[in-house]
Design a protein around this motif. Structure first.
Motif, short mmCIF file in Angstrom:
data_model
loop_
_atom_site.label_atom_id
_atom_site.label_comp_id
_atom_site.label_asym_id
_atom_site.label_seq_id
_atom_site.Cartn_x
_atom_site.Cartn_y
_atom_site.Cartn_z
N PRO A 1 0.82 -1.22 0.00
CA PRO A 1 0.00 0.00 0.00
C PRO A 1 0.85 1.27 0.00
O PRO A 1 1.94 1.30 0.57
N GLY A 2 0.28 2.29 -0.62
CA GLY A 2 0.84 3.64 -0.51
C GLY A 2 0.22 4.35 0.68
O GLY A 2 0.08 3.78 1.75
N MET A 3 -0.17 5.60 0.48
CA MET A 3 -0.60 6.44 1.60
C MET A 3 -2.11 6.30 1.86
O MET A 3 -2.93 6.68 1.03
N GLN B 1 3.44 -12.39 -6.23
CA GLN B 1 3.37 -11.05 -6.80
C GLN B 1 3.31 -9.98 -5.71
O GLN B 1 2.90 -10.24 -4.58
N ASN B 2 3.70 -8.78 -6.09
CA ASN B 2 3.65 -7.61 -5.21
C ASN B 2 2.72 -6.58 -5.86
O ASN B 2 3.08 -5.99 -6.87
N ILE B 3 1.54 -6.44 -5.30
CA ILE B 3 0.53 -5.57 -5.90
C ILE B 3 0.61 -4.19 -5.22
O ILE B 3 0.26 -4.06 -4.05
N VAL B 4 1.04 -3.21 -5.98
CA VAL B 4 1.15 -1.85 -5.44
C VAL B 4 -0.21 -1.16 -5.56
O VAL B 4 -0.80 -1.12 -6.63
N ILE B 5 -0.69 -0.61 -4.42
CA ILE B 5 -1.95 0.14 -4.42
C ILE B 5 -1.63 1.50 -3.82
O ILE B 5 -1.62 1.67 -2.59
N ASP B 6 -1.32 2.47 -4.68
CA ASP B 6 -0.77 3.73 -4.17
C ASP B 6 -1.27 4.96 -4.92
O ASP B 6 -0.67 6.03 -4.82
N GLY B 7 -2.36 4.80 -5.68
CA GLY B 7 -2.88 5.96 -6.41
C GLY B 7 -1.93 6.46 -7.48
O GLY B 7 -2.06 7.59 -7.94
N GLY B 8 -0.95 5.62 -7.86
CA GLY B 8 0.00 6.00 -8.91
C GLY B 8 1.19 6.79 -8.41
O GLY B 8 1.95 7.36 -9.21
N PRO C 1 -0.94 10.90 -7.89
CA PRO C 1 -1.71 11.22 -9.09
C PRO C 1 -3.23 11.08 -8.91
O PRO C 1 -3.99 11.86 -9.49
N ALA C 2 -3.66 10.11 -8.12
CA ALA C 2 -5.11 9.95 -7.91
C ALA C 2 -5.69 11.16 -7.19
O ALA C 2 -6.89 11.41 -7.25
N GLY C 3 -4.85 11.91 -6.47
CA GLY C 3 -5.29 13.18 -5.89
C GLY C 3 -5.87 13.09 -4.49
O GLY C 3 -6.41 14.08 -3.99
N PHE C 4 -5.77 11.94 -3.86
CA PHE C 4 -6.33 11.83 -2.51
C PHE C 4 -5.59 10.73 -1.74
O PHE C 4 -4.92 9.89 -2.33
N LEU C 5 -5.74 10.79 -0.41
CA LEU C 5 -5.28 9.70 0.46
C LEU C 5 -6.37 8.63 0.48
O LEU C 5 -7.54 8.96 0.58
N ALA C 6 -5.94 7.39 0.39
CA ALA C 6 -6.93 6.31 0.29
C ALA C 6 -7.54 5.98 1.64
O ALA C 6 -6.98 6.30 2.70
N ASP C 7 -8.69 5.30 1.59
CA ASP C 7 -9.26 4.66 2.78
C ASP C 7 -8.87 3.19 2.76
O ASP C 7 -8.61 2.64 1.68
N ALA C 8 -8.90 2.58 3.94
CA ALA C 8 -8.54 1.17 4.01
C ALA C 8 -9.40 0.33 3.06
O ALA C 8 -8.92 -0.65 2.47
N ALA C 9 -10.64 0.74 2.88
CA ALA C 9 -11.54 -0.02 2.01
C ALA C 9 -11.07 -0.03 0.56
O ALA C 9 -11.52 -0.86 -0.24
N ASP C 10 -10.14 0.88 0.21
CA ASP C 10 -9.67 0.92 -1.18
C ASP C 10 -8.73 -0.23 -1.53
O ASP C 10 -8.47 -0.47 -2.71
N MET C 11 -8.16 -0.90 -0.51
CA MET C 11 -7.30 -2.04 -0.83
C MET C 11 -7.92 -3.39 -0.50
O MET C 11 -7.49 -4.42 -1.00
N ALA C 12 -8.95 -3.39 0.33
CA ALA C 12 -9.49 -4.66 0.83
C ALA C 12 -10.05 -5.58 -0.26
O ALA C 12 -9.88 -6.80 -0.17
N PRO C 13 -10.69 -5.07 -1.31
CA PRO C 13 -11.18 -5.99 -2.34
C PRO C 13 -10.05 -6.78 -3.00
O PRO C 13 -10.20 -7.97 -3.30
N MET C 14 -8.90 -6.13 -3.21
CA MET C 14 -7.76 -6.84 -3.79
C MET C 14 -7.26 -7.92 -2.83
O MET C 14 -6.94 -9.04 -3.24
N ALA C 15 -7.20 -7.57 -1.53
CA ALA C 15 -6.77 -8.57 -0.55
C ALA C 15 -7.72 -9.77 -0.56
O ALA C 15 -7.27 -10.92 -0.56
N ALA C 16 -9.01 -9.50 -0.60
CA ALA C 16 -9.99 -10.60 -0.58
C ALA C 16 -9.85 -11.46 -1.83
O ALA C 16 -9.93 -12.70 -1.77
N LEU C 17 -9.63 -10.84 -2.96
CA LEU C 17 -9.44 -11.60 -4.20
C LEU C 17 -8.23 -12.53 -4.08
O LEU C 17 -8.27 -13.71 -4.46
#
Ligand SMILES: NC(=O)c1ccc[n+]([C@@H]2O[C@H](COP(=O)([O-])OP(=O)(O)OC[C@H]3O[C@@H](n4cnc5c(N)ncnc54)[C@H](OP(=O)(O)O)[C@@H]3O)[C@@H](O)[C@H]2O)c1
Length: 264
Positions: free
Chosen positions: A184-186, A251-258, A223-239
């Protein structure tokens, strides 16, 4: 989407807050029986109750510090045979002047961010191999692959963790056991909020939320322009915790808004 994990058993180590809790919620929603851990009991018990009530899932709270052998043993005693294992910790504090980091600082970082997850995985990989199926997801950090001078207590230990999982995942995949990492990013989480004073100290700022937030946003171009919420990464974790990820290995899945530019 049906994640096909209804009735499976999962551990979310570090599940009382932030991204761990968000992941626990997605798993509970999908019909998984959960054990969630944390060090602080009150918040943990409350989280288990809330998740259980909201999703109708069995959620067992276990106080266990992943960085300590007795914590890992308490977890193993409470849940010896999970199908799914997800692991996270609180973000380590910003380090300030790198020349002031001591061997004790490094040992604490390695115990928490490297040895803890490795030892938990080592406890459960044989069990999953025996069953012929398992999913392991480490929620680590994007500074594992994008070094940052103020994240030295987080990034280097996680670089080692993703190196370890790169090798081990390829060894155990033939047994139906897949290990992947989310980087995760920020994110705006409870853990990030608790670091406000440490962040201010590391950069010589006044510890008021506006000053810290302005400094933080100016020095982290997202680049996405905002700080994420925890819910923004959880679907990927569940998958990654589901059979749908059967061809995703090491694999290393980066979730950081770019935030960090990289092709891979
Ligand atoms: N938030 C961000 O901006 C950010 C950025 C980059 C990477 N990350 C990474 O993302 C992951 C999750 O961060 P987060 O912000 O979601 O953290 P968080 O809000 O603090 O949640 C962390 C969860 O793990 C538990 N925990 C912490 N240390 C533990 C330990 N030693 N043993 C067992 N449980 C433990 C916490 O409860 P207790 O404290 O009660 O134990 C809590 O339930 C971390 O690996 C962090 O480094 C976060």
């Amino acid at each position: 989407m049906d994640l096909q994990i209804k009735g499976k058993k999962a551990i979310m180590a570090g599940g009382s807050a932030g991204m761990g809790r968000a992941t626990a919620e997605r798993l509970a929603e999908a019909g998984v029986d959960l054990v969630i851990t944390a060090r602080r009991e009150e918040r943990l018990v409350q989280a288990a109750k809330e998740i259980s009530e909201q999703y109708g899932a069995n959620v067992t709270p276990v106080v266990a510090d992943s960085s300590k052998e007795e914590g890992r043993q308490a977890l193993f005693a409470a849940c010896p045979d999970p199908d799914i294992l997800a692991i996270t910790i609180k973000p380590p504090a910003p380090n300030g002047d790198f020349l002031k980091l001591t061997p004790e600082d490094w040992r604490a970082s390695i115990e928490t961010a490297l040895i803890g997850p490795i030892e938990i995985m080592r406890n459960y990989i044989p069990v999953m191999k025996e069953k012929g199926w398992g999913r392991i997801v480490n929620i680590a950090t994007f500074s594992a692959k994008n070094p940052m001078i103020w994240r030295l207590m987080s990034g280097p230990a996680r670089s080692a963790l993703i190196n370890y999982t790169a090798g081990v995942s390829r060894e155990v995949a033939k047994h139906g056991v897949n290990i992947n990492n989310i980087l995760p990013g920020m994110f705006q989480t409870e853990g990030a909020s608790e670091l406000l004073k440490d962040y201010a100290d590391a950069f010589g700022l006044e510890p008021d939320p506006d000053t810290v937030r302005t400094h933080f946003m100016e020095n982290n171009k997202i680049p996405a322009g905002f700080l994420a919420d925890a819910a923004d990464m959880a679907p990927m974790a569940a998958l990654l915790c589901s059979p749908l990820s059967r061809f995703i290995v090491g694999q290393n899945i980066v979730i950081d808004g770019g935030q960090h530019y990289a092709l891979f």
